[in-house]
Design an enzyme around this catalytic site. Structure first.
Site, PDB file in Angstrom:
ATOM      1  N   ASN A 272     -62.383 -14.092 -17.970  1.00 14.68           N
ATOM      2  CA  ASN A 272     -61.010 -14.349 -18.424  1.00 14.68           C
ATOM      3  C   ASN A 272     -60.933 -15.711 -19.104  1.00 14.68           C
ATOM      4  O   ASN A 272     -61.718 -15.927 -20.049  1.00 14.68           O
ATOM      5  CB  ASN A 272     -59.922 -14.052 -17.391  1.00 14.68           C
ATOM      6  CG  ASN A 272     -59.978 -14.758 -16.070  1.00 14.68           C
ATOM      7  OD1 ASN A 272     -60.841 -14.495 -15.257  1.00 14.68           O
ATOM      8  ND2 ASN A 272     -59.057 -15.655 -15.811  1.00 14.68           N
ATOM      9  N   ASP A 273     -60.040 -16.590 -18.725  1.00 13.60           N
ATOM     10  CA  ASP A 273     -59.702 -17.788 -19.525  1.00 13.60           C
ATOM     11  C   ASP A 273     -60.899 -18.565 -20.083  1.00 13.60           C
ATOM     12  O   ASP A 273     -61.879 -18.797 -19.367  1.00 13.60           O
ATOM     13  CB  ASP A 273     -58.962 -18.815 -18.668  1.00 13.60           C
ATOM     14  CG  ASP A 273     -57.825 -18.254 -17.872  1.00 13.60           C
ATOM     15  OD1 ASP A 273     -57.537 -17.065 -17.968  1.00 13.60           O
ATOM     16  OD2 ASP A 273     -57.230 -19.041 -17.118  1.00 13.60           O
TER      17      ASP A 273
ATOM     18  N   GLU B 235     -49.018 -21.749 -16.346  1.00 14.47           N
ATOM     19  CA  GLU B 235     -50.462 -21.869 -16.152  1.00 14.47           C
ATOM     20  C   GLU B 235     -51.083 -22.518 -17.393  1.00 14.47           C
ATOM     21  O   GLU B 235     -50.495 -22.504 -18.479  1.00 14.47           O
ATOM     22  CB  GLU B 235     -51.095 -20.482 -15.981  1.00 14.47           C
ATOM     23  CG  GLU B 235     -50.536 -19.679 -14.813  1.00 14.47           C
ATOM     24  CD  GLU B 235     -51.287 -18.360 -14.608  1.00 14.47           C
ATOM     25  OE1 GLU B 235     -51.828 -18.159 -13.517  1.00 14.47           O
ATOM     26  OE2 GLU B 235     -51.327 -17.523 -15.543  1.00 14.47           O
TER      27      GLU B 235
HETATM   28  C1  FRU Z   1     -54.753 -17.787 -16.077  1.00 14.94           C
HETATM   29  C2  FRU Z   1     -55.222 -17.963 -14.633  1.00 14.94           C
HETATM   30  C3  FRU Z   1     -55.284 -19.434 -14.274  1.00 14.94           C
HETATM   31  C4  FRU Z   1     -56.293 -19.461 -13.171  1.00 14.94           C
HETATM   32  C5  FRU Z   1     -57.277 -18.403 -13.617  1.00 14.94           C
HETATM   33  C6  FRU Z   1     -57.937 -17.654 -12.500  1.00 14.94           C
HETATM   34  O1  FRU Z   1     -55.169 -16.602 -16.656  1.00 14.94           O
HETATM   35  O2  FRU Z   1     -54.376 -17.246 -13.751  1.00 14.94           O
HETATM   36  O3  FRU Z   1     -54.047 -20.005 -13.910  1.00 14.94           O
HETATM   37  O4  FRU Z   1     -56.883 -20.713 -13.025  1.00 14.94           O
HETATM   38  O5  FRU Z   1     -56.558 -17.506 -14.439  1.00 14.94           O
HETATM   39  O6  FRU Z   1     -58.979 -16.858 -12.959  1.00 14.94           O
END
Ligand code: FRU
Length: 498
Positions: free
Chosen positions: A58-59, A233
């Site tokens: 993900n991120d 976030e």
């Molecule tokens: C955003 C998020 C962040 C967190 C991460 C966890 O997509 O929810 O806030 O650190 O993904 O994987």
């Protein structure tokens, strides 16, 4: 095992200090990826975007230029194509055209991060590369999020700081959702923003430090007006031209689109005053955007998926990708523009012949080309003053199936649109992005990859990003005008390199 380091006057390599438990967990995670790779099916693999070698991403995290490379870390679960205890995956590039995957940088290994090394950022201090991340725990159903640091002297091996966690609890302005440190330097001091929220309003909390170790709470930098999300976030704050820009990814709103605020930063008061708010990308698959540290240009990547969307590639043993690298710029009116990096022209291979000046007949479709591999860039410039059509569109119709994607412009409402309702997609639907003020012409740049589409309109004044999963790998682009004629100033199409 002996290791050689280029810089021989360095002290003991930091890697040698890596806690054995962390090192073992990193080795295990890398082995997990090696084992999973043979089972990754090619069907929807992207040709020119960064994606995990296997399993979940993900991120984007820790985006930084360090010793000749753009480093990209990312939230990664090396053991499954689903989200799980977060690790930091790692890749680097010199040119944004070819990527080199590196060993996993962080694994959850300590009491303070056992349930995950959540998102964060990177800064260079002297010779060292520091990662700042959130240690995530859930104990008896209670969320405990703390801020941590890990350091490297080679950009590959990271040791967690002995003093972790550096920030042990959230201030009274925040809540247990307290995460995603973004760190930068301003004059003699270091600053950090963290995402949080209080009483149903997302907010960004500001910290300050002289040494990147001891962090003092300054206050609430910015907060939701009550309609912009309950938790914010992945905050990012940076100067752009003579202004500052704040990015946040909101929770607790129906459409979780990354918001940007253009305004002014008062470092004395620790306050950011937003004057303009906008949506960074109007597509369904764009989240957790972050900009690079250590570059002159303001370069950005985002996660090219979304929470709770359908990701069919999970059955192929991978999930998640990052967007194309984009540059952020301010236009004359102070609004944010997002453009694909000029370096991406290096992906262009075979140019596809396309008519350069076409005046479409009323309601007539003009097939542009033969079927193309569905990895292409298309640039279309239309003169709006001479166009009488109320709508015009480029339809990518997939061979051997009834699937199609439509990118269009509604001249009456001044809106760009992307319609993915006729294709297998992460979140099929019709997505609109306003473009104003309407200029004399409209330029569209479209990047199609195996399982993604990114549209940039009006020099990046509006963008729409989506994941699509067509069953076929070839497409025929068709240009159409509705209720009138369209005057094409220029049209170009390239197949893009893998
Ligand atoms: C955003 C998020 C962040 C967190 C991460 C966890 O997509 O929810 O806030 O650190 O993904 O994987």
């Amino acid at each position: 095992m002996t290791m050689t380091y280029k810089n021989s006057n360095q002290q003991a390599p930091l890697d040698a200090q890596c806690a054995p438990s962390h090192r073992l967990l990193l080795q295990k995670a890398d082995a997990g990826i090696r084992q999973a790779q043979p089972a990754v099916a090619d069907t929807h693999r992207l040709h020119y975007h960064l994606m995990p070698q296997a399993n979940w991403m993900n991120d984007p995290n820790g985006l930084v230029y360090y010793r000749g490379y753009y480093h990209v870390f990312y939230q990664h679960h090396p053991y499954s194509p689903n989200w799980g205890p977060m690790h930091w995956g790692h890749a680097r590039t010199k040119d944004f055209l070819t990527w080199e995957h590196l060993p996993i940088a962080l694994a959850p290994s300590e009491n303070y991060d056992l349930d995950g090394c959540f998102s964060g950022s990177a800064v260079v201090e002297g010779d060292l590369l520091h990662l700042f991340y959130t240690g995530h725990r859930v104990i008896d159903g209670q969320l405990i999020q703390v801020q941590c640091r890990a350091t490297s002297s080679d950009g590959i091996h990271f040791i967690k700081d002995r003093r972790n966690p550096l920030i042990t609890s959230f201030p009274s302005d925040g809540s247990p959702d307290f995460r995603d440190p973004k760190v930068w330097q301003h004059q003699e001091s270091w600053f950090m923003v963290l995402g949080s929220g209080k009483n149903g309003r997302g907010n960004v909390l500001l910290y300050k430090s002289k040494d990147l170790i001891q962090w003092d709470y300054v206050g609430v930098l910015a907060q939701s007006d009550g309609t912009q999300g309950t938790i914010w976030e992945c905050p990012d704050l940076f100067p752009l031209s003579d202004r500052h820009v704040l990015l946040v990814s909101p929770m607790g709103v129906e459409n979780r689109r990354v918001m940007y605020f253009v305004g002014d930063m008062d470092y004395e008061a620790g306050k950011f005053s937003p004057q303009h708010v906008g949506t960074l990308d109007y597509g369904p698959d764009f989240y957790a955007a972050q900009t690079f540290s250590g570059t002159k240009r303001r370069l950005m990547l985002a996660w090219m998926d979304a929470w709770e969307c359908h990701i069919p590639s999970k059955k192929d043993n991978w999930a998640g990708a990052l967007t194309l690298p984009r540059e952020l710029l301010l236009d004359e009116s102070g609004k944010l523009k997002t453009q694909p990096l000029p370096e991406l022209k290096g992906l262009r291979r075979r140019g596809v012949p396309a008519p350069t000046s076409v005046l479409g007949e009323k309601d007539q479709s003009l097939p542009l080309t033969d079927p193309q591999a569905a990895c292409l860039e298309m640039n279309l410039v239309v003169s709006l003053t001479s166009t009488t059509a109320s709508h015009f569109s480029l339809c990518f119709s997939y061979a051997e199936s009834s699937e199609q994607i439509v990118v269009g412009y509604n001249k009456v409402t001044g809106e760009l649109y992307l319609d993915t309702s006729e294709v297998h997609a992460g979140q099929p639907g019709l997505y609109n992005a306003p473009i104003y003020p309407q200029g004399q012409s409209l330029d569209l740049r479209i990047f199609l990859d195996r399982s993604s589409i990114e549209v940039f309109a009006h020099e990046g004044a509006a963008t729409i990003t989506a994941r699509i999963y067509p069953r076929s790998h070839t497409t025929v682009p068709i240009l159409s005008a509705l209720d009138g004629q369209i005057e094409v100033t220029s049209l170009a199409c390239w197949n893009l390199a893998k």
